[in-house]
Design a protein around this motif. Sequence first.
Motif, PDB file in Angstrom:
ATOM      1  N   UNK A  89       0.809  -1.218   0.000  1.00  0.00           N
ATOM      2  CA  UNK A  89       0.000   0.000   0.000  1.00  0.00           C
ATOM      3  C   UNK A  89       0.839   1.263   0.000  1.00  0.00           C
ATOM      4  N   UNK A  90       1.966   1.255   0.693  1.00  0.00           N
ATOM      5  CA  UNK A  90       2.813   2.442   0.712  1.00  0.00           C
ATOM      6  C   UNK A  90       3.413   2.705  -0.665  1.00  0.00           C
ATOM      7  N   UNK A  91       3.692   1.651  -1.404  1.00  0.00           N
ATOM      8  CA  UNK A  91       4.198   1.827  -2.767  1.00  0.00           C
ATOM      9  C   UNK A  91       3.123   2.477  -3.644  1.00  0.00           C
ATOM     10  N   UNK A  92       1.905   2.000  -3.510  1.00  0.00           N
ATOM     11  CA  UNK A  92       0.803   2.578  -4.287  1.00  0.00           C
ATOM     12  C   UNK A  92       0.624   4.050  -3.924  1.00  0.00           C
ATOM     13  N   UNK A  93       0.662   4.372  -2.638  1.00  0.00           N
ATOM     14  CA  UNK A  93       0.542   5.774  -2.226  1.00  0.00           C
ATOM     15  C   UNK A  93       1.701   6.624  -2.729  1.00  0.00           C
ATOM     16  N   UNK A  94       2.901   6.074  -2.711  1.00  0.00           N
ATOM     17  CA  UNK A  94       4.055   6.821  -3.223  1.00  0.00           C
ATOM     18  C   UNK A  94       3.891   7.094  -4.718  1.00  0.00           C
ATOM     19  N   UNK A  95       3.420   6.098  -5.478  1.00  0.00           N
ATOM     20  CA  UNK A  95       3.192   6.316  -6.910  1.00  0.00           C
ATOM     21  C   UNK A  95       2.012   7.250  -7.158  1.00  0.00           C
ATOM     22  N   UNK A  96       1.045   7.222  -6.274  1.00  0.00           N
ATOM     23  CA  UNK A  96      -0.094   8.136  -6.395  1.00  0.00           C
ATOM     24  C   UNK A  96       0.348   9.569  -6.122  1.00  0.00           C
ATOM     25  N   UNK A  97       1.440   9.727  -5.396  1.00  0.00           N
ATOM     26  CA  UNK A  97       1.953  11.052  -5.061  1.00  0.00           C
ATOM     27  C   UNK A  97       2.724  11.695  -6.206  1.00  0.00           C
TER      28      UNK A  97
END
Length: 141
Positions: A89-97
Amino acid sequence: MKVYFTESITVFSLLSCLITFKWPDIDHLHSTVSHKHKHLSKFVRFFCKKRGIVHSLLALFVVYILFYTIEDVVPILVGLANGATIGYGSHILADMSTTEGVALLWPLPFRIRIPIVHHFRYLTQIAWIVLFVYLLTKDNN
Protein backbone atom coordinates in the motif's frame (compact mmCIF):
# COMPACT_ATOMS: atom_id res chain seq x y z
CA MET A 1 0.06 1.88 23.37
CA LYS A 2 -3.12 0.99 21.50
CA VAL A 3 -2.56 -1.26 18.49
CA TYR A 4 -5.23 -1.60 15.82
CA PHE A 5 -3.73 -4.75 14.37
CA THR A 6 -4.87 -7.99 15.95
CA GLU A 7 -1.24 -8.51 16.92
CA SER A 8 1.77 -6.33 17.52
CA ILE A 9 4.29 -5.41 14.87
CA THR A 10 6.63 -8.37 14.50
CA VAL A 11 9.79 -9.28 12.63
CA PHE A 12 7.56 -11.07 10.12
CA SER A 13 5.46 -7.98 9.50
CA LEU A 14 8.59 -5.90 8.93
CA LEU A 15 10.06 -8.51 6.57
CA SER A 16 6.85 -8.85 4.57
CA CYS A 17 6.67 -5.05 4.35
CA LEU A 18 10.20 -4.91 2.92
CA ILE A 19 9.49 -7.76 0.51
CA THR A 20 6.24 -6.39 -0.91
CA PHE A 21 6.99 -2.69 -1.16
CA LYS A 22 8.58 -3.14 -4.62
CA TRP A 23 6.07 -5.67 -5.98
CA PRO A 24 3.77 -3.18 -7.75
CA ASP A 25 6.66 -2.31 -10.10
CA ILE A 26 6.44 -5.77 -11.71
CA ASP A 27 4.53 -4.01 -14.52
CA HIS A 28 7.46 -1.68 -15.28
CA LEU A 29 10.08 -3.00 -17.73
CA HIS A 30 13.10 -1.36 -16.09
CA SER A 31 12.31 -1.98 -12.42
CA THR A 32 14.46 -4.07 -10.10
CA VAL A 33 11.68 -6.57 -9.44
CA SER A 34 11.08 -6.99 -13.20
CA HIS A 35 14.75 -7.77 -13.77
CA LYS A 36 14.73 -10.36 -10.99
CA HIS A 37 11.50 -12.02 -12.17
CA LYS A 38 11.67 -11.63 -15.96
CA HIS A 39 9.06 -14.26 -16.93
CA LEU A 40 6.49 -13.09 -14.39
CA SER A 41 7.12 -9.49 -15.42
CA LYS A 42 6.59 -10.31 -19.11
CA PHE A 43 3.36 -12.09 -18.26
CA VAL A 44 2.08 -9.17 -16.16
CA ARG A 45 3.12 -6.56 -18.73
CA PHE A 46 1.37 -8.54 -21.49
CA PHE A 47 -1.96 -8.24 -19.68
CA CYS A 48 -1.51 -5.00 -17.73
CA LYS A 49 -0.35 -1.52 -18.53
CA LYS A 50 2.02 0.42 -16.30
CA ARG A 51 0.46 1.47 -12.99
CA GLY A 52 -2.74 -0.34 -13.88
CA ILE A 53 -4.26 -3.28 -12.02
CA VAL A 54 -1.15 -4.00 -9.92
CA HIS A 55 -1.44 -0.47 -8.51
CA SER A 56 -5.11 -0.85 -7.58
CA LEU A 57 -7.11 -1.51 -4.42
CA LEU A 58 -8.03 -4.87 -5.94
CA ALA A 59 -4.35 -5.91 -6.06
CA LEU A 60 -3.83 -4.63 -2.51
CA PHE A 61 -6.77 -6.78 -1.38
CA VAL A 62 -5.34 -9.84 -3.19
CA VAL A 63 -1.94 -9.30 -1.51
CA TYR A 64 -3.63 -9.08 1.89
CA ILE A 65 -5.66 -12.26 1.29
CA LEU A 66 -2.58 -14.12 0.02
CA PHE A 67 -0.45 -13.23 3.03
CA TYR A 68 -3.34 -13.71 5.46
CA THR A 69 -3.79 -17.24 4.08
CA ILE A 70 -0.08 -17.96 4.53
CA GLU A 71 -0.24 -16.53 8.04
CA ASP A 72 -3.30 -18.68 8.79
CA VAL A 73 -1.60 -21.87 7.56
CA VAL A 74 1.67 -21.13 9.39
CA PRO A 75 0.58 -19.48 12.68
CA ILE A 76 4.13 -18.63 13.73
CA LEU A 77 4.24 -15.98 10.98
CA VAL A 78 2.23 -13.48 13.02
CA GLY A 79 1.93 -10.07 11.35
CA LEU A 80 2.75 -11.22 7.84
CA ALA A 81 -0.48 -9.96 6.24
CA ASN A 82 -0.41 -6.57 7.92
CA GLY A 83 3.22 -5.94 6.96
CA ALA A 84 2.62 -7.00 3.36
CA THR A 85 -0.40 -4.72 3.12
CA ILE A 86 1.54 -1.76 4.51
CA GLY A 87 4.49 -2.37 2.18
CA TYR A 88 2.37 -2.83 -0.94
CA GLY A 89 0.00 0.00 0.00
CA SER A 90 2.81 2.44 0.71
CA HIS A 91 4.20 1.83 -2.77
CA ILE A 92 0.80 2.58 -4.29
CA LEU A 93 0.54 5.77 -2.23
CA ALA A 94 4.05 6.82 -3.22
CA ASP A 95 3.19 6.32 -6.91
CA MET A 96 -0.09 8.14 -6.39
CA SER A 97 1.95 11.05 -5.06
CA THR A 98 3.47 11.59 -8.52
CA THR A 99 2.08 13.36 -11.57
CA GLU A 100 1.46 10.06 -13.38
CA GLY A 101 -0.81 8.71 -10.64
CA VAL A 102 -2.27 5.19 -10.41
CA ALA A 103 -5.40 3.34 -11.50
CA LEU A 104 -6.45 2.94 -7.87
CA LEU A 105 -10.06 2.08 -8.72
CA TRP A 106 -9.22 -0.25 -11.60
CA PRO A 107 -11.13 -1.19 -13.85
CA LEU A 108 -12.49 2.35 -13.86
CA PRO A 109 -10.59 4.18 -16.61
CA PHE A 110 -9.09 7.08 -14.66
CA ARG A 111 -6.01 7.64 -12.54
CA ILE A 112 -5.84 9.15 -9.10
CA ARG A 113 -3.01 11.63 -8.51
CA ILE A 114 -1.81 13.66 -5.60
CA PRO A 115 1.23 15.19 -7.35
CA ILE A 116 3.25 16.31 -4.36
CA VAL A 117 6.49 14.53 -5.18
CA HIS A 118 8.71 14.84 -8.22
CA HIS A 119 11.88 13.36 -6.70
CA PHE A 120 12.82 11.18 -3.73
CA ARG A 121 10.14 8.56 -4.43
CA TYR A 122 11.69 5.96 -2.09
CA LEU A 123 12.00 8.51 0.68
CA THR A 124 8.30 9.29 0.18
CA GLN A 125 7.50 5.60 0.39
CA ILE A 126 9.41 5.26 3.64
CA ALA A 127 7.50 8.27 4.97
CA TRP A 128 4.17 6.58 4.09
CA ILE A 129 5.25 3.38 5.87
CA VAL A 130 6.26 5.33 8.98
CA LEU A 131 2.96 7.24 8.89
CA PHE A 132 0.95 3.99 8.58
CA VAL A 133 2.78 2.35 11.45
CA TYR A 134 2.39 5.47 13.60
CA LEU A 135 -1.34 5.78 12.91
CA LEU A 136 -1.93 2.09 13.58
CA THR A 137 -0.02 2.07 16.85
CA LYS A 138 -0.65 5.51 18.34
CA ASP A 139 -2.42 5.89 21.65
CA ASN A 140 -5.77 7.64 21.20
CA ASN A 141 -6.27 8.54 24.87
